[in-house]
Write an enzyme that holds these catalytic residues in place. Structure first.
Site, PDB file in Angstrom:
ATOM      1  N   LYS A 115       0.832  -1.217   0.000  1.00 36.84           N
ATOM      2  CA  LYS A 115       0.000   0.000   0.000  1.00 36.84           C
ATOM      3  C   LYS A 115       0.855   1.252   0.000  1.00 36.84           C
ATOM      4  O   LYS A 115       2.039   1.211   0.393  1.00 36.84           O
ATOM      5  CB  LYS A 115      -0.935   0.048   1.207  1.00 36.84           C
ATOM      6  N   ASP A 134      -2.386  -1.574  10.480  1.00 36.19           N
ATOM      7  CA  ASP A 134      -2.585  -1.477   9.024  1.00 36.19           C
ATOM      8  C   ASP A 134      -3.275  -2.702   8.442  1.00 36.19           C
ATOM      9  O   ASP A 134      -3.653  -2.702   7.271  1.00 36.19           O
ATOM     10  CB  ASP A 134      -1.232  -1.340   8.309  1.00 36.19           C
TER      11      ASP A 134
HETATM   12  O1  C5P Z   1      -0.101  -1.549  15.109  1.00 40.83           O
HETATM   13  P1  C5P Z   1       1.342  -1.787  14.814  1.00 40.83           P
HETATM   14  O2  C5P Z   1       1.927  -2.883  15.655  1.00 40.83           O
HETATM   15  O3  C5P Z   1       1.612  -1.980  13.362  1.00 40.83           O
HETATM   16  O4  C5P Z   1       2.098  -0.440  15.200  1.00 40.83           O
HETATM   17  C1  C5P Z   1       3.477  -0.364  15.400  1.00 40.83           C
HETATM   18  C2  C5P Z   1       3.787   0.803  16.313  1.00 40.83           C
HETATM   19  O5  C5P Z   1       3.466   2.032  15.659  1.00 40.83           O
HETATM   20  C3  C5P Z   1       2.959   0.815  17.578  1.00 40.83           C
HETATM   21  O6  C5P Z   1       3.598   0.107  18.598  1.00 40.83           O
HETATM   22  C4  C5P Z   1       2.848   2.277  17.905  1.00 40.83           C
HETATM   23  O7  C5P Z   1       4.000   2.686  18.599  1.00 40.83           O
HETATM   24  C5  C5P Z   1       2.874   2.955  16.556  1.00 40.83           C
HETATM   25  N1  C5P Z   1       1.525   3.313  16.058  1.00 40.83           N
HETATM   26  C6  C5P Z   1       0.845   4.374  16.646  1.00 40.83           C
HETATM   27  N2  C5P Z   1      -0.402   4.706  16.181  1.00 40.83           N
HETATM   28  C7  C5P Z   1      -0.974   4.030  15.170  1.00 40.83           C
HETATM   29  C8  C5P Z   1      -0.291   2.949  14.544  1.00 40.83           C
HETATM   30  C9  C5P Z   1       0.962   2.630  15.026  1.00 40.83           C
HETATM   31  O8  C5P Z   1       1.337   5.018  17.576  1.00 40.83           O
HETATM   32  N3  C5P Z   1      -2.178   4.407  14.726  1.00 40.83           N
END
Ligand code: C5P
Length: 283
Positions: A6, A129
């Site tokens: 994406k 995501d």
């Molecule tokens: O959700 P995911 O594990 O992919 O996100 C990785 C990191 O990115 C999270 O631990 C967080 O620190 C940050 N993040 C965030 N806000 C979001 C998505 C991700 O702070 N909406």
């Protein structure tokens, strides 16, 4: 099965939640750069990958398979063969797309017949995501990433992608973002409206761009190199460090990358993927 990457055509952070995650508003677009996954019947869950650094229980494919397995109390297994094309830690959603494809692929292999809503709640548990990839095409994404609204397919476009060698850590880039860099999401909603009404839009803003550049100066260098050959149409995707530029034709995108001629950067040319081209349980 193809697991497409994406791009974030626009991304604004509008605040922070109590759990530390950020509230975002983003327009996401599926692109033709893709990993390939094959699901074979097997007595346990095993993942075979072309990239040895991705082997092991931390791989989101393995996590997705285990989560679905537990949720439906399946007695079946699968050997999942993963061919990587999408670079990791690049802002292209490769791991998240692989995870979504695993939910969909194993749902089919195991004959589970889960609906969009059930798959979405598993997807949300795997990463912010991941839900988008159950929809595909073009979408407005809100909340932490779990609120996905499909947008009408815009006109097809081509993208030149350019990435410096070192990957970026999403968590670190979000942590570097200052509250002064938050905005209200209106600029991204304007991009979404333009795509729906006119089929095209100019490049949106990305709240994570400056924090990314502060932590990874080579991402700024990469952005400036692409901006020089594609001014006004270059943007950072997600938490980077990949930068992309929009073109009407494949040739124009290829020529832009050739003009930069940096052998130390990873690069690729791809096109937008419309909703009719992807198998999405949430279509
Ligand atoms: O959700 P995911 O594990 O992919 O996100 C990785 C990191 O990115 C999270 O631990 C967080 O620190 C940050 N993040 C965030 N806000 C979001 C998505 C991700 O702070 N909406």
């Amino acid at each position: 099965m193809q697991a497409y990457a994406k791009l974030n055509l626009a991304l604004e952070v509008i605040g922070r939640r109590e759990d530390g995650y950020h509230r975002i508003v983003s327009v996401m677009q599926l692109i033709s750069l893709a990993d390939t996954l094959v699901f074979r019947p097997h007595d346990s869950i095993d993942v075979e990958t072309s990239d040895p650094t991705l082997a092991g229980p931390e791989n989101l494919v393995f996590k997705a398979a285990s989560l679905l397995h537990g949720a439906i109390q399946a007695s079946l297994g699968s050997l999942i063969v993963l061919e990587k094309q999408i670079p990791a830690s690049a802002g292209l959603g490769g791991g998240s797309s692989d995870a979504a494809a695993t939910l969909v692929g194993l749902d089919a292999l195991w004959g589970t017949g889960l609906r969009c809503r059930e798959l979405s709640s598993l997807a949300e548990a795997l990463g912010s995501d991941v839900p988008f990839f159950l929809y595909g095409g073009t979408a407005l994404v809100e909340g932490r990433g779990e609120r996905v609204t499909r947008l009408r397919d815009p006109e097809p476009v081509w993208y030149a992608l350019l990435k410096p060698p070192r990957g970026a850590r999403t968590r670190a880039v979000f942590a570097e973002l200052k509250p002064e860099e938050w905005s209200d999401g209106e600029s991204t909603r304007t991009v979404a409206r333009a795509l729906c009404e006119r089929g095209r839009a100019s490049v949106g803003i990305n709240s994570l761009q400056e924090p990314l550049f502060r932590l990874y100066p080579e991402a700024r260098e990469c952005f400036e190199a692409l901006t020089e050959v594609a001014p006004g149409r270059t943007f950072v995707t997600g938490s980077g460090p990949t930068v992309a530029a929009m073109f009407d034709t494949r040739t124009a995108a290829e020529e832009a990358l050739a003009a930069i001629g940096r052998k130390d950067y990873w690069s690729s040319v791809c096109r937008s993927i419309g909703s009719n081209e992807c198998q999405s349980p949430c279509a």
